[in-house]
Design a protein around this motif. Structure first.
Motif, PDB file in Angstrom:
ATOM      1  N   THR A  99      -7.508  32.953 -32.894  1.00 59.10           N
ATOM      2  CA  THR A  99      -7.521  31.856 -31.931  1.00 59.10           C
ATOM      3  C   THR A  99      -6.107  31.330 -31.771  1.00 59.10           C
ATOM      4  O   THR A  99      -5.350  31.249 -32.736  1.00 59.10           O
ATOM      5  CB  THR A  99      -8.477  30.725 -32.376  1.00 59.10           C
ATOM      6  N   ASN A 100      -5.751  31.013 -30.544  1.00 54.76           N
ATOM      7  CA  ASN A 100      -4.391  30.578 -30.229  1.00 54.76           C
ATOM      8  C   ASN A 100      -4.210  29.097 -30.530  1.00 54.76           C
ATOM      9  O   ASN A 100      -5.032  28.276 -30.127  1.00 54.76           O
ATOM     10  CB  ASN A 100      -4.094  30.860 -28.754  1.00 54.76           C
ATOM     11  N   ARG A 101      -3.160  28.782 -31.243  1.00 55.93           N
ATOM     12  CA  ARG A 101      -2.801  27.397 -31.528  1.00 55.93           C
ATOM     13  C   ARG A 101      -1.294  27.256 -31.363  1.00 55.93           C
ATOM     14  O   ARG A 101      -0.533  27.327 -32.332  1.00 55.93           O
ATOM     15  CB  ARG A 101      -3.217  26.999 -32.960  1.00 55.93           C
ATOM     16  N   ALA A 102      -0.854  27.101 -30.130  1.00 55.89           N
ATOM     17  CA  ALA A 102       0.576  26.930 -29.888  1.00 55.89           C
ATOM     18  C   ALA A 102       1.081  25.721 -30.665  1.00 55.89           C
ATOM     19  O   ALA A 102       0.394  24.704 -30.766  1.00 55.89           O
ATOM     20  CB  ALA A 102       0.843  26.753 -28.398  1.00 55.89           C
ATOM     21  N   ALA A 103       2.277  25.851 -31.235  1.00 51.35           N
ATOM     22  CA  ALA A 103       2.806  24.778 -32.065  1.00 51.35           C
ATOM     23  C   ALA A 103       4.322  24.840 -32.089  1.00 51.35           C
ATOM     24  O   ALA A 103       4.927  25.873 -31.769  1.00 51.35           O
ATOM     25  CB  ALA A 103       2.251  24.874 -33.487  1.00 51.35           C
ATOM     26  N   THR A 104       4.923  23.728 -32.487  1.00 56.75           N
ATOM     27  CA  THR A 104       6.360  23.702 -32.730  1.00 56.75           C
ATOM     28  C   THR A 104       6.588  24.034 -34.199  1.00 56.75           C
ATOM     29  O   THR A 104       6.134  23.297 -35.085  1.00 56.75           O
ATOM     30  CB  THR A 104       6.960  22.325 -32.404  1.00 56.75           C
ATOM     31  N   LEU A 105       7.242  25.165 -34.452  1.00 56.96           N
ATOM     32  CA  LEU A 105       7.558  25.566 -35.821  1.00 56.96           C
ATOM     33  C   LEU A 105       8.973  25.132 -36.147  1.00 56.96           C
ATOM     34  O   LEU A 105       9.872  25.189 -35.299  1.00 56.96           O
ATOM     35  CB  LEU A 105       7.419  27.076 -35.989  1.00 56.96           C
ATOM     36  N   SER A 106       9.176  24.739 -37.386  1.00 53.04           N
ATOM     37  CA  SER A 106      10.502  24.257 -37.762  1.00 53.04           C
ATOM     38  C   SER A 106      10.818  24.592 -39.201  1.00 53.04           C
ATOM     39  O   SER A 106       9.931  24.694 -40.057  1.00 53.04           O
ATOM     40  CB  SER A 106      10.593  22.730 -37.559  1.00 53.04           C
ATOM     41  N   THR A 107      12.106  24.768 -39.462  1.00 56.04           N
ATOM     42  CA  THR A 107      12.647  24.871 -40.814  1.00 56.04           C
ATOM     43  C   THR A 107      14.008  24.208 -40.785  1.00 56.04           C
ATOM     44  O   THR A 107      14.909  24.657 -40.079  1.00 56.04           O
ATOM     45  CB  THR A 107      12.752  26.336 -41.284  1.00 56.04           C
ATOM     46  N   GLY A 108      14.131  23.133 -41.497  1.00 52.20           N
ATOM     47  CA  GLY A 108      15.366  22.371 -41.435  1.00 52.20           C
ATOM     48  C   GLY A 108      15.583  21.812 -40.040  1.00 52.20           C
ATOM     49  O   GLY A 108      14.710  21.154 -39.473  1.00 52.20           O
ATOM     50  N   ASP A 109      16.745  22.101 -39.459  1.00 50.66           N
ATOM     51  CA  ASP A 109      17.069  21.626 -38.110  1.00 50.66           C
ATOM     52  C   ASP A 109      16.727  22.648 -37.034  1.00 50.66           C
ATOM     53  O   ASP A 109      17.034  22.449 -35.859  1.00 50.66           O
ATOM     54  CB  ASP A 109      18.566  21.282 -38.019  1.00 50.66           C
ATOM     55  N   THR A 110      16.119  23.752 -37.437  1.00 49.43           N
ATOM     56  CA  THR A 110      15.752  24.798 -36.475  1.00 49.43           C
ATOM     57  C   THR A 110      14.294  24.620 -36.068  1.00 49.43           C
ATOM     58  O   THR A 110      13.397  24.648 -36.916  1.00 49.43           O
ATOM     59  CB  THR A 110      15.943  26.201 -37.086  1.00 49.43           C
ATOM     60  N   PHE A 111      14.036  24.405 -34.792  1.00 48.51           N
ATOM     61  CA  PHE A 111      12.648  24.261 -34.331  1.00 48.51           C
ATOM     62  C   PHE A 111      12.499  24.845 -32.930  1.00 48.51           C
ATOM     63  O   PHE A 111      13.398  24.755 -32.100  1.00 48.51           O
ATOM     64  CB  PHE A 111      12.195  22.793 -34.363  1.00 48.51           C
ATOM     65  N   PHE A 112      11.360  25.479 -32.712  1.00 48.06           N
ATOM     66  CA  PHE A 112      11.047  26.096 -31.427  1.00 48.06           C
ATOM     67  C   PHE A 112       9.557  25.910 -31.148  1.00 48.06           C
ATOM     68  O   PHE A 112       8.739  25.912 -32.064  1.00 48.06           O
ATOM     69  CB  PHE A 112      11.360  27.601 -31.419  1.00 48.06           C
ATOM     70  N   LYS A 113       9.243  25.776 -29.855  1.00 49.33           N
ATOM     71  CA  LYS A 113       7.835  25.761 -29.439  1.00 49.33           C
ATOM     72  C   LYS A 113       7.378  27.207 -29.324  1.00 49.33           C
ATOM     73  O   LYS A 113       7.945  28.002 -28.577  1.00 49.33           O
ATOM     74  CB  LYS A 113       7.704  25.059 -28.086  1.00 49.33           C
ATOM     75  N   GLU A 114       6.345  27.563 -30.093  1.00 47.30           N
ATOM     76  CA  GLU A 114       5.852  28.938 -30.134  1.00 47.30           C
ATOM     77  C   GLU A 114       4.485  29.016 -29.461  1.00 47.30           C
ATOM     78  O   GLU A 114       3.499  28.486 -29.980  1.00 47.30           O
ATOM     79  CB  GLU A 114       5.767  29.451 -31.579  1.00 47.30           C
ATOM     80  N   GLU A 115       4.442  29.666 -28.297  1.00 49.86           N
ATOM     81  CA  GLU A 115       3.187  29.788 -27.559  1.00 49.86           C
ATOM     82  C   GLU A 115       2.308  30.901 -28.115  1.00 49.86           C
ATOM     83  O   GLU A 115       1.086  30.879 -27.952  1.00 49.86           O
ATOM     84  CB  GLU A 115       3.480  30.068 -26.074  1.00 49.86           C
ATOM     85  N   ASN A 116       2.923  31.891 -28.749  1.00 51.41           N
ATOM     86  CA  ASN A 116       2.176  33.067 -29.198  1.00 51.41           C
ATOM     87  C   ASN A 116       1.899  33.019 -30.703  1.00 51.41           C
ATOM     88  O   ASN A 116       2.030  34.020 -31.415  1.00 51.41           O
ATOM     89  CB  ASN A 116       2.932  34.341 -28.835  1.00 51.41           C
ATOM     90  N   LEU A 117       1.525  31.830 -31.175  1.00 49.31           N
ATOM     91  CA  LEU A 117       1.098  31.656 -32.556  1.00 49.31           C
ATOM     92  C   LEU A 117      -0.429  31.701 -32.590  1.00 49.31           C
ATOM     93  O   LEU A 117      -1.098  30.926 -31.901  1.00 49.31           O
ATOM     94  CB  LEU A 117       1.605  30.317 -33.098  1.00 49.31           C
ATOM     95  N   TYR A 118      -0.968  32.605 -33.385  1.00 48.41           N
ATOM     96  CA  TYR A 118      -2.422  32.751 -33.519  1.00 48.41           C
ATOM     97  C   TYR A 118      -2.813  32.607 -34.990  1.00 48.41           C
ATOM     98  O   TYR A 118      -2.020  32.890 -35.894  1.00 48.41           O
ATOM     99  CB  TYR A 118      -2.875  34.132 -33.016  1.00 48.41           C
ATOM    100  N   TYR A 119      -4.045  32.159 -35.183  1.00 52.92           N
ATOM    101  CA  TYR A 119      -4.636  32.182 -36.516  1.00 52.92           C
ATOM    102  C   TYR A 119      -5.565  33.392 -36.565  1.00 52.92           C
ATOM    103  O   TYR A 119      -6.363  33.604 -35.647  1.00 52.92           O
ATOM    104  CB  TYR A 119      -5.403  30.899 -36.795  1.00 52.92           C
ATOM    105  N   ALA A 120      -5.456  34.181 -37.639  1.00 52.37           N
ATOM    106  CA  ALA A 120      -6.241  35.418 -37.739  1.00 52.37           C
ATOM    107  C   ALA A 120      -6.884  35.521 -39.110  1.00 52.37           C
ATOM    108  O   ALA A 120      -6.298  35.117 -40.124  1.00 52.37           O
ATOM    109  CB  ALA A 120      -5.347  36.633 -37.489  1.00 52.37           C
TER     110      ALA A 120
END
Length: 800
Positions: A99-120
């Protein structure tokens, strides 16, 4: 013997350079078109072929019914179907849910909106055999808060460091440990995945094992045991549905069907709700395959006509060879050798051009074709087949014609084509005309349909609109922050209005809700609707018209208890007239809502689809998209200002936007690409057909040289001679039109049936191509006729 063939070939080529150039060019253009289309077709047919177990992997496609009528078709269907199939059918070896759950992923000061994040679920890598660079396939997704990244995603966040054991945050609060890295998925797969979170994470967060059939939005794949008949298994599903959920479905007058989709067929045969990405179209692939075949047939016919047009000049050569003891079989071998050589040269030229034009063709088709297809055995098999088949198809008839000349007659200059030969060549020209007219009709129809859809009144204003992706990293102050952001950017003189909604025009509403009914109706009368959450500025921003009642307002208390329906929704809900819906109430997921307005239908999606039944719910700050209507030409300056306001109010969220009109037109992109490709290859087909016509008209004019001379002596005018020669060709065109018109109607109606809103096939769509072919024919034939007519009659009368 073979050396003699080569010597004869060299002499013929040297003596007829222009003829050879035209012949090779015609074949090469036809083969180039065939190779380019073959590249595209092979690429489309190659989707998901890289999967080791592709013949045993199936996706569960779901159809839902209301009152016996099909209501929705899902790629991502019921949450619980995977576990149920595994538990009830021994044929199912394993399943995985995504199932698709788009989210903003981050590590430290690096962050991006990821549309192709799925839970499997944990068997994903076991089923798909996607190579893990780091991690063990059976372990990477078997625990909560685990995440697997693609190689590119891992590099984006961690550079060249090994990411295993490191952490990423989702939306600023949910922490994942990186348990694996998988190879980037190839371009020829229906899936589009950059990262996978463990499915058990969602189950732990919600304390729900997701076993219900009433919650859609879950992609389910199963791996069948070896030697399992998928059709036999699917045939058991109706009884399974009846046994497990029959009473419940009957109670609500609903229905559900599950189908097995072979994973290799998804790309070309699937266009359902919540696909990974827009898929291809098997109809387009089949159409282009037919175009490639037609172009090759036209090219071969062109070669035959040009070769037979030159047969008179080679008649004496054949006669001398026969007098010197040459057998007909030897002559056939000689001319087939010449044909093989010309086809070989044409294929080499076509292959070279295909390699050079591949980047351009990739851009044109919107596919990353690359050069991998040149490494496939199937590609070289096609290439070899073009040489051999081309040599036989295009060379056999001229070889038999040339080898059949009688030595006594040709040496006396009394050569004459047989009636059957003339009839065959005319039949081939009619075939060319039919193909050319049909292709031209197809081109006009495609462009007319695309223009029609893009120029229709959508019922919604989408121009001068910038759409921002709403923030993913939020907290309890989100509603207040949205109002601050809205107020800040609304003060800009370049901004007309701002609205927030869960969906924007050009996209399928993400909320497909079942169980909606009028409060006065029973459960057996409920239906499915598309639900869009909006604030009070939605109608104003998009220029939507209210037929009855009012639009939402941010100033009315308890507005969240009200809904607005569109016209289609009122009909589905059983209202005789739209105005009857005002002040009625609907039941929706355990709550009651008042209908305060009826909105005029507008096209939420492209005109390929019918109007959806839409229910609009109010929310003062829905989280999805912010649509900003602007009135300035200084768009870059405005975007810089918006970004500064964004970073001030929503720190830690990437600033992402798109222009709504471009977004809406993306729905037509594949059709536009198809239209462009179709028109280009149609033009090539017409050009090649013109070369074939050039050959036949040349032969006709030469054969009637003496007749033309006599008619000139008898006082015939140039116009009269043109009328005489072109008459036969005009007859051929009318015969072609009689065949091509019904053929075109059938083909284009087949293509247009996929469009809910379509053009009528007007008479001019058939008349214009037919007229164009007539003009091309008259010009081509007239050139040769005038050339022969200008010869001194004295010379014409002595011509044999």
């Amino acid at each position: 013997m073979f050396q003699n063939y080569l010597t004869s070939l060299w002499r013929h080529v040297s003596k007829n350079r222009a003829f050879t150039f035209i012949n090779i060019s015609g074949l090469a253009i036809g083969m180039l078109a065939c190779l380019l289309i073959s590249q595209f077709v092979l690429h489309e047919l190659s989707y998901d072929n890289f999967l080791d177990k592709k013949d045993r992997i199936f996706r569960i496609q779901q159809d839902r019914y209301d009152k016996g009528e099909l209501s929705t078709q899902w790629a991502a269907g019921a949450a619980g179907i995977g576990p149920d199939l595994k538990a009830h059918f021994p044929e199912v070896k394993a399943y995985t849910r995504l199932t698709n759950r788009a989210a903003t992923l981050s590590t430290g000061d690096t962050f991006f909106k990821e549309e192709n994040l799925y839970y499997a679920s944990e068997d994903f890598f076991t089923i798909f055999s996607i190579k893990l660079v780091e991690g063990i396939d059976s372990l990477v997704l078997n625990e909560p808060n685990k995440m697997v990244l693609s190689q590119s995603m891992a590099k984006k966040y961690f550079g060249n460091e090994i990411p295993i054991g490191k952490t990423l945050k989702a939306n600023g609060n949910l922490e994942f440990e990186i348990s694996g890295v998988f190879e980037d998925l190839p371009v020829n797969t229906h899936m589009k995945i950059d990262a996978l979170g463990s499915f058990i994470t969602l189950e732990k967060m919600s304390n729900d094992p997701f076993l219900t059939w009433n919650w859609d939005g879950f992609l389910t794949y199963i791996l069948l045991e070896e030697n399992t008949d998928a059709k036999s298994l699917e045939a058991k599903f109706p009884d399974f549905v009846q046994a497990t959920h029959g009473d419940e479905l009957k109670k609500y007058n609903a229905g559900i069907e599950f189908h097995l989709q072979p994973v290799a067929d998804i790309h070309l045969d699937s266009d359902y709700i919540m696909e990974f990405k827009p898929n291809g179209n098997r109809q387009s692939v089949n159409f282009l395959s037919v175009v490639a075949l037609l172009i090759m047939i036209i090219a071969w016919i062109n070669y035959i006509n040009l070769s037979t047009a030159k047969s008179i000049e080679r008649a004496r050569e054949v006669g001398i060879r026969k007098v010197m003891g040459g057998y007909r079989a030897q002559l056939i071998q000689q001319f087939l050798t010449e044909s093989l050589f010309l086809n070989f040269m044409a294929v080499i030229l076509a292959a070279g051009l295909a390699i050079l034009l591949t980047p351009w063709f990739s851009s044109l088709t919107g596919r990353e074709l690359g050069y991998q297809l040149f490494l496939q055995p199937a590609f070289w098999l096609i290439l070899f087949g073009l040489i051999v088949l081309g040599a036989v198809m295009s060379g056999l008839y001229p070889a038999f014609v040339l080898s059949s000349f009688r030595p006594v007659e040709v040496l006396k200059g009394k050569f004459k084509n047989s009636d059957s030969g003339v009839l065959l060549r005319k039949g081939m020209v009619v075939t060319q005309f039919i193909a050319s007219i049909t292709l031209m009709v197809g081109t006009f129809t495609v462009y007319q349909q695309l223009g029609f859809m893009q120029n229709q009144d959508l019922g919604v204003t989408i121009d001068q609109t910038v759409v921002l992706h709403a923030p993913s990293v939020t907290d309890s102050t989100y509603r207040q922050k949205y109002q601050v952001f809205k107020q800040n950017i609304s003060s800009n003189t370049g901004v007309i209005s701002v609205t927030a909604s869960t969906s924007v025009p050009g996209s399928q509403p993400g909320w497909n809700a079942g169980g909606i009914r009028r409060l006065s109706q029973g459960e057996d009368e409920q239906n499915q609707y598309r639900v869009i959450m909006t604030d009070g500025s939605f109608n104003k921003s998009f220029g939507l018209k209210m037929l009855f009642g009012r639009e939402f307002s941010d100033d009315i208390a308890n507005e969240h208890k009200n809904v607005i329906l569109n016209e289609t929704a009122t009909r589905l809900m059983g209202f005789s007239l739209p105005e009857e819906a005002i002040n009625d109430q609907i039941f929706f997921w355990g709550d009651t809502f008042n209908i305060v307005g009826v909105m005029k239908d507008y096209h939420q999606e492209s005109l390929k689809k019918s109007f959806d039944a839409l229910v609009f719910r109010y929310n003062e700050a829905p989280n999805g998209f912010y649509s900003v209507k602007v009135n300035t030409g200084e768009i870059q300056e405005l975007m810089s200002t918006l970004e500064a306001d964004w970073q001030e109010v929503f720190p830690g969220n990437p600033f992402q936007y798109f222009f709504l009109d471009e977004h809406f037109d993306q729905q037509y992109k594949s059709d536009q690409q198809f239209g462009t490709i179709f028109s280009i290859f149609t033009a090539l087909a017409i050009f090649i057909a013109s070369l074939g016509l050039f050959g036949l008209s040349s032969l006709t004019a030469i054969q009637r040289t003496k007749e033309i001379g006599i008619r000139k002596v008898m006082g015939a005018s140039l116009v009269g001679l043109l009328r005489l020669i072109t008459k036969d060709f005009i007859i051929l065109i009318f015969i072609a039109i009689l065949f091509s018109v019904p053929l075109s109607i059938w083909i284009m109606n087949s293509w247009l049936q996929d469009f809910a809103t379509r053009i009528p096939l007007s008479w001019w769509i058939f008349a214009l191509p037919s007229f164009a072919v007539v003009i091309i024919t008259l010009v081509t034939v007239s050139v040769h006729t005038i050339k022969v007519a200008m010869i001194n009659p004295v010379k014409s009368l002595t011509y044999e």
